[in-house]
Design a protein around this motif. Sequence first.
Motif, short mmCIF file in Angstrom:
data_model
loop_
_atom_site.label_atom_id
_atom_site.label_comp_id
_atom_site.label_asym_id
_atom_site.label_seq_id
_atom_site.Cartn_x
_atom_site.Cartn_y
_atom_site.Cartn_z
N MET A 1 14.27 -14.27 14.45
CA MET A 1 13.61 -13.16 13.76
C MET A 1 14.64 -12.13 13.33
N ASN A 2 14.41 -11.57 12.14
CA ASN A 2 15.32 -10.57 11.60
C ASN A 2 14.55 -9.52 10.83
N MET A 3 15.22 -8.38 10.63
CA MET A 3 14.72 -7.40 9.69
C MET A 3 15.20 -7.82 8.30
N THR A 4 14.56 -7.31 7.27
CA THR A 4 14.97 -7.61 5.90
C THR A 4 16.13 -6.70 5.51
N TRP A 5 17.19 -7.30 4.97
CA TRP A 5 18.33 -6.54 4.48
C TRP A 5 18.26 -6.44 2.96
N LEU A 6 18.54 -5.26 2.45
CA LEU A 6 18.56 -5.05 1.01
C LEU A 6 19.86 -4.38 0.59
N THR A 7 20.41 -4.86 -0.49
CA THR A 7 21.59 -4.24 -1.06
C THR A 7 21.56 -4.45 -2.57
N GLY A 8 22.41 -3.74 -3.27
CA GLY A 8 22.41 -3.81 -4.72
C GLY A 8 22.28 -2.42 -5.31
N SER A 9 21.91 -2.36 -6.58
CA SER A 9 21.74 -1.06 -7.22
C SER A 9 20.48 -0.39 -6.68
N VAL A 10 20.40 0.92 -6.89
CA VAL A 10 19.22 1.66 -6.44
C VAL A 10 17.95 1.07 -7.03
N SER A 11 17.97 0.77 -8.31
CA SER A 11 16.77 0.24 -8.98
C SER A 11 16.41 -1.14 -8.44
N GLU A 12 17.39 -1.98 -8.14
CA GLU A 12 17.11 -3.31 -7.60
C GLU A 12 16.46 -3.22 -6.22
N ILE A 13 16.98 -2.31 -5.40
CA ILE A 13 16.43 -2.14 -4.06
C ILE A 13 14.99 -1.63 -4.13
N LEU A 14 14.76 -0.64 -4.98
CA LEU A 14 13.42 -0.08 -5.11
C LEU A 14 12.44 -1.10 -5.68
N ASP A 15 12.89 -1.90 -6.63
CA ASP A 15 12.02 -2.94 -7.19
C ASP A 15 11.62 -3.94 -6.12
N ALA A 16 12.57 -4.30 -5.25
CA ALA A 16 12.29 -5.27 -4.19
C ALA A 16 11.24 -4.72 -3.23
N ILE A 17 11.31 -3.44 -2.94
CA ILE A 17 10.34 -2.82 -2.03
C ILE A 17 8.98 -2.69 -2.70
N MET A 18 8.97 -2.31 -3.97
CA MET A 18 7.70 -2.11 -4.69
C MET A 18 6.92 -3.41 -4.83
N LEU A 19 7.61 -4.54 -4.92
CA LEU A 19 6.94 -5.83 -5.05
C LEU A 19 6.04 -6.13 -3.86
N GLU A 20 6.37 -5.52 -2.70
CA GLU A 20 5.59 -5.78 -1.49
C GLU A 20 4.32 -4.95 -1.43
N GLU A 21 4.23 -3.91 -2.23
CA GLU A 21 3.12 -2.96 -2.13
C GLU A 21 1.99 -3.36 -3.07
N LYS A 22 1.07 -4.12 -2.53
CA LYS A 22 -0.06 -4.60 -3.31
C LYS A 22 -1.37 -4.15 -2.66
N GLU A 23 -2.36 -3.88 -3.49
CA GLU A 23 -3.67 -3.52 -2.96
C GLU A 23 -4.29 -4.73 -2.28
N PRO A 24 -4.89 -4.54 -1.10
CA PRO A 24 -5.52 -5.68 -0.41
C PRO A 24 -6.53 -6.39 -1.29
N LYS A 25 -6.61 -7.70 -1.16
CA LYS A 25 -7.50 -8.50 -2.01
C LYS A 25 -8.97 -8.15 -1.80
N ASP A 26 -9.30 -7.67 -0.60
CA ASP A 26 -10.70 -7.38 -0.31
C ASP A 26 -11.08 -5.93 -0.59
N GLN A 27 -10.22 -5.18 -1.30
CA GLN A 27 -10.49 -3.76 -1.51
C GLN A 27 -11.77 -3.54 -2.31
N ALA A 28 -12.01 -4.37 -3.31
CA ALA A 28 -13.22 -4.20 -4.13
C ALA A 28 -14.48 -4.37 -3.28
#
Length: 430
Positions: A1-28
């Motif tokens: 088991m590991n934590m997720t490591w991120l590196t790269g440009s600021v925009s690349e790092i933020l994009d990688a984090i934003m991809l994980e933020e999705k509304e739950p499928k059962d929200q409706a």
Amino acid sequence: MNMTWLTGSVSEILDAIMLEEKEPKDQAALDNNVSAIIQEVRTLGDQAVKEYTEEFDGVTLDDLIVSEDIITEAFERIEPEVQQALECAKENILSYHTHQLEQGFIDFPQTGVMRGQKIVPLTRVGVYVPGGTASYPSSVLMNVLPAKIAGVKEIVMFTPPPKDGVFNAAILVAARLAGVDTIYQVGGAQAIAAAAYGTQTIRPVDKIVGPGNRFVATAKKQVFGKVGIDMIAGPSEIGILAQAGANPAYLAADLLSQAEHDTFARAFLVTDSKELGEAVEKEVFAQLQTLPRKEIAQQAIVEQGKIILASSVSEMFTLMNALAPEHLEIAFEDAMSYLDQVENAGSVFLGPFTSEPIGDYLAGTNHVLPTSGTARFASALGVHDFVKRIQYVSYTKEAVQQASQAIQVLANKEGLAGHARAVAMREEQK
């Protein structure tokens, strides 16, 4: 088991984090269910509240109000050291938040013109306190005491009834110490509906504050506009800024202090030292082994935990300001000198010894904070959340005559001849 490591440009790092933020499928589906609960409470009042309490909490209620006998008994059951700690926290919360009191003002910019603003407390506020594992007496103090300082005339509390009939004594004691007037043993979306629209027993409030599960958060969102709300709280989060030389054991403990809240909690370490990141990650999994809430914290760390490598201190702050964390630790020896670089954060903890739990419990700063990046535009709960600012103005006849021409020009430009006429009539009066 590991934590997720991120590196790269600021925009690349933020994009990688934003991809994980999705509304739950059962929200409706959740939205529809909550809407139905709210409508039923509006229509049937106490009957609906009691039926939903039996359905969701497994408790049959005769009375929606927690009796004085139950509250008195809570004072007999509570451990003396817990009550003492609550009283100490209360004093610190009061002393800090008293500084937030606002003053009205009045000015006279020219002859015959008076302008001003008065500060008026809300009349009735409802505080939601979750049950179960998220039942925190410290949150009772954090939500109620700023309202008391603001001068709110009546504060009521909503909390789910326990299945065994035995309330968490610390919750009831904290409520009484903070000055809650009435406690309703009602939870979930039905509590939010009752607070917003009222029932035969519960009078509606002006504003609802306090955290809750997804049903509560969704209900707060749906009743907003009928009543005010504090915020839509998401999972707890912490962001830590640290450089080489920082104590990895301290940093790991602080990351876990948020990860143990729930499996969706987010914990970020932003550093310019790969060696420190590796040491912190190793320490996190070592400390997990002795944590009572290991399973919860471990899932949060593995699924949401991040170690982010930045190229410089400046980039570290750029990243953290973009993340806008609920809790921000600057684990530098000279942390205060970097405070000006903080643009977005709910609450900031300065220096290697100022761990986030200090703010959770005793410092007096509020722990009801904006989550999910909303610290970009929102602030910690405070006295200002429980007042209205009412502005007023007065013009004499002579002052109206001086201002009339400009007012009429603007009113006519906007096609509002009635506005222009209302002023012109007064200008013409001799």
